[in-house]
Scaffold this active site. Structure first.
Site, PDB file in Angstrom:
ATOM      1  N   ASP A   8       0.879  -1.161   0.000  1.00 53.86           N
ATOM      2  CA  ASP A   8       0.000   0.000   0.000  1.00 53.86           C
ATOM      3  C   ASP A   8       0.932   1.231   0.000  1.00 53.86           C
ATOM      4  O   ASP A   8       2.082   1.137   0.436  1.00 53.86           O
ATOM      5  CB  ASP A   8      -0.857  -0.047   1.266  1.00 53.86           C
ATOM      6  CG  ASP A   8      -1.664   1.204   1.458  1.00 53.86           C
ATOM      7  OD1 ASP A   8      -2.441   1.544   0.562  1.00 53.86           O
ATOM      8  OD2 ASP A   8      -1.501   1.853   2.512  1.00 53.86           O
ATOM      9  N   ASP A  10      -0.027   5.127   0.719  1.00 56.95           N
ATOM     10  CA  ASP A  10      -0.255   6.089   1.804  1.00 56.95           C
ATOM     11  C   ASP A  10      -0.340   5.358   3.148  1.00 56.95           C
ATOM     12  O   ASP A  10      -1.203   4.502   3.326  1.00 56.95           O
ATOM     13  CB  ASP A  10      -1.573   6.841   1.586  1.00 56.95           C
ATOM     14  CG  ASP A  10      -1.541   7.706   0.324  1.00 56.95           C
ATOM     15  OD1 ASP A  10      -0.472   8.250   0.014  1.00 56.95           O
ATOM     16  OD2 ASP A  10      -2.587   7.835  -0.328  1.00 56.95           O
TER      17      ASP A  10
END
Ligand code: B16
Ligand code: MG
Length: 215
Positions: A8, A10
């Site tokens: 991922d 952020d």
């Protein structure tokens, strides 16, 4: 055996939370809607329009679809202005070293992000060419917790889902990884990622061996 790690973006590789918060806060204040960091936490891993719907739960009036689209555009313009200040120093602790360690072992790496701004963020970090695949909010129809983003990343990597590990900071992303049939490692604290056994406060707190360990 884990042959690929899908990160991922952020909250795992870079901290953009505060920039999202400041951009949404401007909009919420202008509309007189209560918005704080606890509500901001609910926006992690969630798409831009779904984030707006969460913020509008506290609105005193209703908004037309056109007005909502304009609000999301205004937030994004403010957010992209803030992103222009991002530098390689904004990579989260341990992220750079973990990517190097995985790549040195021949483990493939990818980004699997809900953000439509992922390419700008990667450019600012100096990481545009760092991954074997990048899948972001522009590539998918369904946002996390739908598994699409991770399934597409595995496909682009040419690695079966069962041999992929996802590293996530948000409950929506953990659900997406599980639904994709992938192992998950959490970044964060147990209160934020309930039910996840394998987790660490940051990538600086986990060795490459621990990350790749199956279980
Ligand atoms: P954008 P991730 C997510 O990225 C963020 O966590 C989430 O807060 C944001 O709303 C979403 O991207 C959409 O971002 O407005 O830039 O398209 O955690 O999946 O990398
Ligand atoms: Mg995230």
């Amino acid at each position: 055996m884990i042959r690929a790690v899908i990160f991922d973006l952020d909250g795992v590789l870079v901290s953009t939370d505060d920039l999202h918060y400041r951009a949404w806060k401007q909009l919420a204040d202008a509309e007189g809607i209560q918005f704080d960091r606890a509500i901001n936490h609910r926006l992690r891993g969630v798409s831009r329009m779904q984030s707006l719907e969460i913020i509008l739960e506290r609105a005193a009036r209703s908004y037309s679809p056109e007005r909502k689209a304009a609000m999301a555009d205004a937030k994004n313009a403010a957010y992209r202005d803030l992103l222009s200040t991002l530098t390689p120093a904004d990579a989260l602790p341990g992220a750079d070293a973990m990517l190097s360690a995985l790549q040195a072992r021949g483990v493939k790496t990818a980004v699997g992000s809900s953000s439509r701004n992922a390419s700008l963020i990667l450019e600012k970090l100096g990481w545009s060419d760092r991954f074997d695949a990048v899948v972001d909010g522009n590539d998918i129809q369904h946002s996390k917790p739908h598994p699409e983003v991770f399934v597409l990343a595995a496909k682009r990597l040419g690695v079966p889902p069962a041999q992929c590990l996802v590293v996530e900071d948000a409950a929506a992303g953990v659900d997406a990884a599980r639904r994709a049939g992938m192992a998950v490692f959490g970044i964060g604290t147990p209160d934020r990622l309930p039910g996840l056994i394998r987790l660490a406060p940051s990538l600086a707190d986990v060795s490459v061996d621990d990350l790749l360990r199956e279980g």
